[in-house]
Design an enzyme around this catalytic site. Structure first.
Site, short mmCIF file in Angstrom:
data_model
loop_
_atom_site.label_atom_id
_atom_site.label_comp_id
_atom_site.label_asym_id
_atom_site.label_seq_id
_atom_site.Cartn_x
_atom_site.Cartn_y
_atom_site.Cartn_z
N HIS A 1 58.77 109.07 32.34
CA HIS A 1 59.92 109.87 32.09
C HIS A 1 59.89 111.56 31.41
CE1 HIS A 1 63.67 112.31 33.02
NE2 HIS A 1 63.73 111.85 32.05
N HIS B 1 61.31 121.00 28.40
CA HIS B 1 63.13 119.94 28.76
C HIS B 1 64.27 120.98 28.46
CE1 HIS B 1 65.78 116.22 28.67
NE2 HIS B 1 65.55 116.31 29.68
#
Length: 585
Positions: free
Chosen positions: A327, A374
């Protein structure tokens, strides 16, 4: 207790690696380039190089994470080094001579050791064979004695000008208690002064083991030994050792048919291997010292060696397996302000991960290159193209089984999505699975292909829209046209020169309306999700065309999953509907 007969074998070190090869080792930080001879010791413990001063530098094979050549190897940034290697000349052959060895204790703290060979294409053989050694299961699942043997190998490589082992090196290898080291050397009748030297012939493996027994006695093993041999006799017979292995070392839950207990003739092989006394070997007896080395051997590894090689059935449908997944793969540290790096994709794949995540966002003018980061945090950005190149180079270095790229796609630009799809096609080439396999069409009742069927293939996991010829095409065309209008408008010189175009305004409104109609229901679902995953955008035709077996579908509840399982059980078949998801997070 592991298996009695070791399954894993030590790596083979090719003769040319032991003999050595001339390279130039360079370092960008110091802008230095030094001629060295690169070697691997015959047992495959160290990659080491000798400088012109005869000084040696060692790198443990177990610390090596990767090797790279050609355009994937490091390139000098220092102008001084660039001049040394003629990098700025158009016809230079630097990329045919490069070798970079990557080492480190983890995926982030890496060191790059850079070499340039004197002859072309030498680096490729070294890169391949170093990886074969470093990835051998025997190397990274070494027994206790392998770590002790490694010290002896290094001591015998670091000889002084007289060809002797410096005693000070032994003190450095065992730094905890110098007096105990001196006493152990004395017990072996070896010199113990820090300026003394030991002839390598006087320090064979048998003497080294005696030195270790004196340096680190094991009274707890002596106690175990005493409780399992004939009273008042300083040895264990073959029958006693067989009983000890079957009653104490063997897992009592094992099936006797699948995992038969040890037999005396097998145990004699262990005595032959570990007992230092030839007389005891002939009599089928094991001394306390032999017991120590037996317990330090691979037969007593914590993990059974037959489980360290591929032993699973890899021919089942893909949905039948747990998948080693990552992840936010691109991050080297925290998810709020960490640094992103393409290197993380390499290291994650090299570590055995088979599913990596790419959080894709729209790139800014003028290049408009899609980026990975992100979203809505202070993490740094990397180019999507750089990540794809890193994945292409490392995907199947340590495992042949398929790699899944889990896209979290926030690129709301048809042009940039098309660019992403083009990068995937051109950089991955034949590795990219763009169409379902002929034997496994996307039809109800047809199972997914197996990892074995998909070996060497990269699969895209992304939202997929069903594009029907003639349908949705007008909307896509308008979206691209609008993007051209918005990005190609010249920068105004002053406020007076700004003219509002009714035509552009009308086109914007029309496209927004069409796009809103296209995704209205989907957006409601997205907004209910947590995090940026709920903000993914429409997958345009170029990206949708790359999606086949795996699509992201939001997890609803365990009750719903249980109903699906019950239906499958009733149907008496374990298949996965083409539109079901393979959850990778």
């Amino acid at each position: 207790m592991s298996v009695l007969t070791p399954i894993l074998t030590p790596p083979e070190v090719k003769e040319y690696m032991s003999r050595g090869e001339r390279f130039i080792k360079w370092d960008d930080d110091t802008a230095t380039a030094s001629p060295v001879i690169l070697r691997v010791d015959p047992k495959g413990f160290y990659l080491y190089w000798t400088l012109q001063s005869k000084e040696m530098e060692f790198l443990e094979i177990t610390s090596i994470r990767d090797t790279r050549i050609g355009k994937f190897a490091k390139i000098p940034k220092s102008q001084k080094l660039r001049d040394v290697f003629n990098l700025d000349f158009p016809d230079n052959n630097f990329f045919l001579k490069t070798l970079t060895v990557v080492s480190g204790p983890d995926l982030v703290d890496l060191t790059f050791h850079n070499f340039v060979s004197y002859k072309e294409n030498v680096g490729k053989a070294w890169a391949d064979d170093i990886m074969v050694i470093s990835r051998n299961p025997f190397v990274y699942n070494a027994s206790r004695y392998s770590f002790l043997e490694r010290i002896l190998v290094k001591l015998k490589l670091q000889l002084n000008s007289e060809g002797k082992i410096p005693v000070r090196n032994i003190f450095q290898a065992f730094p905890a208690d110098r007096k105990r080291v001196e006493a152990a050397l004395s017990a072996c009748h070896l010199p113990k002064g820090k300026n003394d030297g030991i002839n390598p012939e006087d320090f064979p493996e048998a003497v080294y083991k005696t030195f270790l027994m004196n340096l680190c006695p094991r009274p707890e093993i002596d106690e175990i030994f005493t409780s399992h041999h004939s009273k008042a006799k300083p040895y264990m017979t073959k029958d006693h050792l067989t009983k000890f292995i079957n009653k104490k070392q063997r897992d009592s839950h094992l099936n006797d048919m699948l995992y038969p207990p040890a037999k005396p003739q097998q145990v004699q092989g262990l005595i032959d291997k570990y007992e230092p006394s030839g007389m005891n070997i002939q009599r089928g007896q094991l001394s306390p010292e032999g017991m120590v080395w037996f317990l330090c051997g691979p037969e007593n590894s914590i993990v059974s060696q037959d489980k360290l090689l591929l032993h699973q059935d890899m021919s089942q449908p893909l949905s039948h397996y747990f998948i080693n997944s990552s992840h936010n793969t691109y991050l080297t540290a925290g998810q709020f302000s960490g640094i992103s790096s393409p290197e993380m994709y390499r290291q994650t794949l090299l570590a055995g991960c088979r599913c990596v995540e790419l959080d894709c966002w729209k790139g800014r003018p003028p290049d408009e290159e899609p980026i990975i980061t992100h979203g809505f945090t202070m993490t740094t950005e990397i180019l999507f193209k750089d990540a794809i190149e890193a994945i292409a180079e490392s995907a199947f270095k340590t495992s042949p089984y398929p790699v899944i790229l889990s896209f979290e796609n926030h690129v709301d630009s048809p042009k940039q999505q098309a660019k992403m799809a083009e990068y995937c096609r051109t950089i991955f080439g034949d590795m990219l699975l763009t169409e379902p396999l002929e034997k496994f069409p996307l039809k109800p009742g047809v199972p997914l292909p197996s990892p074995q069927d998909l070996m060497g293939k990269i699969l895209i996991k992304n939202k997929k829209n069903q594009f029907i010829p003639g349908e949705n095409q007008e909307t896509l065309k308008k979206a691209r046209s609008l993007e051209d209008v918005m990005t190609d408008q010249p920068t105004p010189v002053d406020k007076g020169s700004i003219v509002k175009s009714d035509e552009v305004t009308e086109e914007v409104s029309e496209v927004e309306e069409d796009m809103g109609n296209l995704d209205e229901e989907e957006m409601k679902k997205m907004q209910s999700d947590e995090g940026t995953a709920g903000l993914e955008v429409t997958a345009y035709e170029e990206m949708s065309s790359l999606v086949n077996y795996i699509q992201p579908i939001k997890f609803e509840c365990f009750e719903n999953s249980a109903q699906v399982i019950r239906r499958l059980e009733l149907q008496k078949e374990v298949t996965l509907h083409p539109k079901a998801t393979l959850t990778c997070r």
